[in-house]
Design an enzyme around this catalytic site. Structure first.
Site, PDB file in Angstrom:
ATOM      1  N   ASP A   8       0.864  -1.189   0.000  1.00  0.00           N
ATOM      2  CA  ASP A   8       0.000   0.000   0.000  1.00  0.00           C
ATOM      3  C   ASP A   8       0.892   1.228   0.000  1.00  0.00           C
ATOM      4  O   ASP A   8       1.943   1.257   0.642  1.00  0.00           O
ATOM      5  CB  ASP A   8      -0.973   0.006   1.174  1.00  0.00           C
ATOM      6  CG  ASP A   8      -0.301  -0.085   2.531  1.00  0.00           C
ATOM      7  OD1 ASP A   8      -0.145   0.949   3.194  1.00  0.00           O
ATOM      8  OD2 ASP A   8       0.060  -1.208   2.929  1.00  0.00           O
ATOM      9  N   GLU A  18      -7.938   4.820  12.074  1.00  0.00           N
ATOM     10  CA  GLU A  18      -6.828   4.624  13.006  1.00  0.00           C
ATOM     11  C   GLU A  18      -6.910   5.478  14.259  1.00  0.00           C
ATOM     12  O   GLU A  18      -6.112   5.301  15.187  1.00  0.00           O
ATOM     13  CB  GLU A  18      -5.501   4.937  12.300  1.00  0.00           C
ATOM     14  CG  GLU A  18      -5.247   4.147  11.038  1.00  0.00           C
ATOM     15  CD  GLU A  18      -3.916   4.519  10.402  1.00  0.00           C
ATOM     16  OE1 GLU A  18      -2.943   4.748  11.160  1.00  0.00           O
ATOM     17  OE2 GLU A  18      -3.848   4.570   9.154  1.00  0.00           O
TER      18      GLU A  18
END
Length: 287
Positions: free
Chosen positions: A90, A182
């Site tokens: 990623d 997150e």
């Protein structure tokens, strides 16, 4: 006549000890100087005939003791569990300009990059400056791609979803869109979950496909577990031989390292594996 003898100045124990101490001090200095000179003169021989063989021997011992199911892949410079057959990365602006043809061509022991998650947006205003280039060039190299959005709970979930969809097109051949979750942004967990649900629902409504949730293992356990079980998960948990997220956890992707070296990328990159086989992977791709 009696001769008078001159008195003799006797050395005291203290003065004798002081002299010995001074002599020893100079002797030690001389020995150190000689040793340093010898070390400088002999260092090439020492490295060539002692250190180098020892280093090779130590590496051999490490290799022998390494878990064969969790080996180090020298070209990627990380350890990768053998039991996974589909690998990916990623990326975002942090990786800079990427040569995707080199990424695709890299291979070691059947480990090669087959998919990439690419950062598109963040919040309601930020577009990753490398997104459009990565989104265009990675598929040209034959890499399956999915776009992700960095989610901020303080912003409206629905507005973030709209912004994401305005930036990243979802088309045939793509992996599902991803919500990167997150942080709580200082909000109560209930508020984060409410905005996240709004984001996910809007994406699903507009694309006809459930998004994937990306998060860290601890964040998942603390704030998401039992609330979003119907969504596929992409979980970050580094440097471990396996992801112990629980037998009932609906994870499909595992981000196992943030330090991989990949050809065509000049900065460390996150490395991922897919849980299933090639058939399961193809089922995820939008048709």
């Amino acid at each position: 006549m009696r001769q008078v003898r001159k008195p003799v100045k006797r050395k005291t124990a203290k003065s004798t000890a002081r002299k010995k101490k001074t002599d020893n001090k100079w002797s030690l200095r001389i020995r150190l100087i000689v040793a340093a000179m010898l070390l400088i003169l002999l260092s090439p021989l020492y490295y060539g005939y002692v250190l180098k063989p020892f280093s090779a021997t130590w590496q051999w011992i490490k290799d022998i003791g390494e878990d064969p199911e969790f080996p180090t892949y020298s070209s990627y410079d990380i350890r990768i569990p053998r039991k996974y057959g589909i690998h990916g990365i990623d990326v975002s602006y942090a990786q800079g300009k990427i040569d995707w043809q080199k990424v695709k061509a890299m291979e070691e022991d059947d480990v090669r990059i087959q998919f990439a998650f690419i950062k598109a947006t963040e919040g309601i205003t930020l577009v990753d400056p490398y997104f459009q280039r990565n989104w265009r060039e990675a598929p040209k190299a034959g890499i399956i791609c999915g776009a992700y959005h960095y989610f901020h709970p303080r912003k409206s979930g629905k507005q973030q979803a709209r912004f994401f969809l305005q930036t990243a097109s979802f088309e045939t051949g793509d992996l599902p869109m991803i919500a990167d979750v997150e942080t709580l942004d200082g909000l109560p967990p209930e508020r984060m979950r409410r905005e996240l649900k709004s984001f996910l629902s809007h994406i699903e409504k507009k694309t006809g496909t459930k998004p994937i949730i990306y998060t860290g293992l601890s964040f998942y356990r603390d704030y998401l577990k039992d609330y979003f079980d119907e969504y596929k998960l992409w979980i970050a948990h580094y440097y471990k031989p396996e992801l112990k997220a629980g037998a009932n956890t609906n994870w499909y992707f595992w981000q196992l390292s943030d330090k991989a070296k990949v050809s065509g990328i000049n900065h460390p990159v996150d490395f991922n594996v897919f849980k299933g086989d090639s058939t399961a992977f193809r089922r995820l791709i939008y048709h």
